[in-house]
Design a protein around this motif. Structure first.
Motif, PDB file in Angstrom:
ATOM      1  N   THR A 150      41.371  -3.903  70.831  1.00  0.00           N
ATOM      2  CA  THR A 150      41.692  -3.193  69.589  1.00  0.00           C
ATOM      3  C   THR A 150      41.755  -1.693  69.822  1.00  0.00           C
ATOM      4  OG1 THR A 150      40.619  -4.913  68.262  1.00  0.00           O
ATOM      5  CG2 THR A 150      40.956  -2.773  67.212  1.00  0.00           C
ATOM      6  N   MET A 151      40.792  -1.161  70.572  1.00  0.00           N
ATOM      7  CA  MET A 151      40.788   0.274  70.848  1.00  0.00           C
ATOM      8  C   MET A 151      41.960   0.658  71.748  1.00  0.00           C
ATOM      9  SD  MET A 151      39.518   3.237  70.352  1.00  0.00           S
ATOM     10  CE  MET A 151      37.888   3.026  69.621  1.00  0.00           C
ATOM     11  N   LYS A 152      42.272  -0.172  72.725  1.00  0.00           N
ATOM     12  CA  LYS A 152      43.432   0.109  73.586  1.00  0.00           C
ATOM     13  C   LYS A 152      44.704   0.230  72.750  1.00  0.00           C
ATOM     14  CE  LYS A 152      41.709  -2.368  77.672  1.00  0.00           C
ATOM     15  NZ  LYS A 152      41.885  -3.589  78.499  1.00  0.00           N
ATOM     16  N   ALA A 153      44.917  -0.715  71.863  1.00  0.00           N
ATOM     17  CA  ALA A 153      46.125  -0.712  71.030  1.00  0.00           C
ATOM     18  C   ALA A 153      46.162   0.532  70.138  1.00  0.00           C
ATOM     19  CB  ALA A 153      46.182  -1.972  70.182  1.00  0.00           C
ATOM     20  N   PHE A 154      45.027   0.930  69.608  1.00  0.00           N
ATOM     21  CA  PHE A 154      44.947   2.130  68.767  1.00  0.00           C
ATOM     22  C   PHE A 154      45.283   3.378  69.567  1.00  0.00           C
ATOM     23  CE2 PHE A 154      42.013   5.607  67.381  1.00  0.00           C
ATOM     24  CZ  PHE A 154      42.694   5.967  66.225  1.00  0.00           C
ATOM     25  N   LEU A 155      44.697   3.520  70.733  1.00  0.00           N
ATOM     26  CA  LEU A 155      44.867   4.730  71.530  1.00  0.00           C
ATOM     27  C   LEU A 155      46.275   4.848  72.104  1.00  0.00           C
ATOM     28  CD1 LEU A 155      41.477   4.821  73.474  1.00  0.00           C
ATOM     29  CD2 LEU A 155      42.136   6.227  71.512  1.00  0.00           C
ATOM     30  N   GLU A 156      46.925   3.727  72.393  1.00  0.00           N
ATOM     31  CA  GLU A 156      48.260   3.772  72.987  1.00  0.00           C
ATOM     32  C   GLU A 156      49.299   4.349  72.036  1.00  0.00           C
ATOM     33  OE1 GLU A 156      49.504   0.152  74.891  1.00  0.00           O
ATOM     34  OE2 GLU A 156      47.591  -0.059  75.950  1.00  0.00           O
ATOM     35  N   LEU A 158      48.654   7.146  70.323  1.00  0.00           N
ATOM     36  CA  LEU A 158      48.231   8.524  70.063  1.00  0.00           C
ATOM     37  C   LEU A 158      48.712   9.487  71.143  1.00  0.00           C
ATOM     38  CD1 LEU A 158      44.522   8.010  68.943  1.00  0.00           C
ATOM     39  CD2 LEU A 158      46.561   8.212  67.499  1.00  0.00           C
ATOM     40  N   GLU A 221      38.594  13.694  62.399  1.00  0.00           N
ATOM     41  CA  GLU A 221      38.965  12.461  63.075  1.00  0.00           C
ATOM     42  C   GLU A 221      39.250  12.712  64.555  1.00  0.00           C
ATOM     43  OE1 GLU A 221      41.085  10.060  59.366  1.00  0.00           O
ATOM     44  OE2 GLU A 221      42.222  11.537  60.515  1.00  0.00           O
ATOM     45  N   ILE A 225      37.302  10.991  67.770  1.00  0.00           N
ATOM     46  CA  ILE A 225      38.004  10.225  68.801  1.00  0.00           C
ATOM     47  C   ILE A 225      37.757  10.815  70.181  1.00  0.00           C
ATOM     48  CG2 ILE A 225      40.272   9.493  69.658  1.00  0.00           C
ATOM     49  CD1 ILE A 225      41.200   9.602  66.677  1.00  0.00           C
TER      50      ILE A 225
END
Length: 292
Positions: A150-156, A158, A221, A225
């Protein structure tokens, strides 16, 4: 040829022995060295080298175009006869510093604030203190791999801004940074997750030394992060700590590592290092790399 190769740490780092770079490096041999560099996850130690400035430059240039006078923000520590070489040293001769004292005493990736950040940094140990002065490397492949899906998908999705001005209150707080130097290095935006162009692996690409903020989110935010990522990336299990030996040549990949130079040897002896830096490419997000 068969190269004596040995991993130094589970996260990253390996050493090779038995090479004599002063004898010249063929394209075939360099290809083997570069393959082992990639296998090492970004830090390759070549022991027992006796090389001149010219040989250091020639070997480093095989990685790509080198930073010279025009490529450095702080130019006063460049070698007076070889601008391809940046000098890192606490040594003083006739009242004149022989390099930048305390360079790299913060977590960073070399020149990440440029449009084409540094690829390979090639650091040669000419003089070292009897102990101390280690360099710690953090593996950004490992840091990415350890994240939840989930975090990988979020960061990709950004991007982050990298700004040399951040160093004014960090790694360059003891240096006078001029407006002209800041003008030479305007802020650049890079993906938070990049795909390494040689290995095809994903890694995090932020660092406390130069990353100022995340694009498109609030200041609060962004801080949350980045603070999480900085703490995550510098976990000890992602580290390799290099204890320098005289005549070590260490090559690290700024695209998939961060590093921190430990300044704990004041009063113990002289430390003199010469560094060449090969320019990399514009970082690509995983989406951009797949589309290319």
């Amino acid at each position: 040829m068969k190269i004596d190769y040995r991993p130094l740490c589970p996260a990253l780092g390996a050493e090779v022995r038995g090479l004599d770079l002063s004898a010249g490096v063929s394209d075939e041999l360099f290809g083997e060295i570069r393959d082992l560099w990639n296998q090492s996850n970004g830090v390759l130690v070549i022991r027992d080298q006796q090389i001149s400035e010219e040989q250091h430059i020639a070997f480093s240039r095989k990685f790509g175009e080198l930073h010279t006078l025009q490529g450095h923000t702080v130019t006063k520590y460049l070698h007076p006869e070889h601008p391809e070489i940046y000098r890192v040293s606490n040594k003083v001769m006739n009242g004149k510093p022989q390099g930048r004292k305390g360079a790299g005493t913060y977590w960073h990736s070399d020149q990440s604030y440029e449009r084409t950040p540094a690829m390979a940094s090639v650091l040669y140990a000419l003089e070292i203190p009897p102990y101390g002065g280690d360099t710690i490397y953090a593996g950004m492949y490992k840091a990415y791999d350890a994240l939840s899906e989930t975090m990988k998908a979020f960061l990709e999705g950004l991007e982050a801004v990298h700004d040399f001005a951040v160093a004014q209150t960090g790694g360059f707080r003891n240096e006078k940074i001029t407006a002209e130097q800041l003008d030479k290095a305007p802020p650049m935006t890079h993906p938070v997750v990049r795909t390494h162009p040689e290995t095809g692996r994903k890694c995090l690409f932020v660092n406390p030394g130069f990353t100022s903020h995340i694009v498109g989110v609030s200041k609060e935010e962004s801080s949350a992060i980045l603070n999480f990522l900085f703490q995550h990336c510098t976990r000890p299990d992602f580290h390799y700590r290099h204890v320098w030996q005289l005549n070590d040549l260490v090559i690290w990949d700024n695209r998939c590592t961060m590093h921190y130079a430990v300044m704990d040897y004041e009063g113990l002896g002289d430390r003199l290092m010469h560094r060449c830096t090969a320019i990399g490419e514009v970082p690509k997000s995983p989406q951009a790399a797949e589309a290319a």
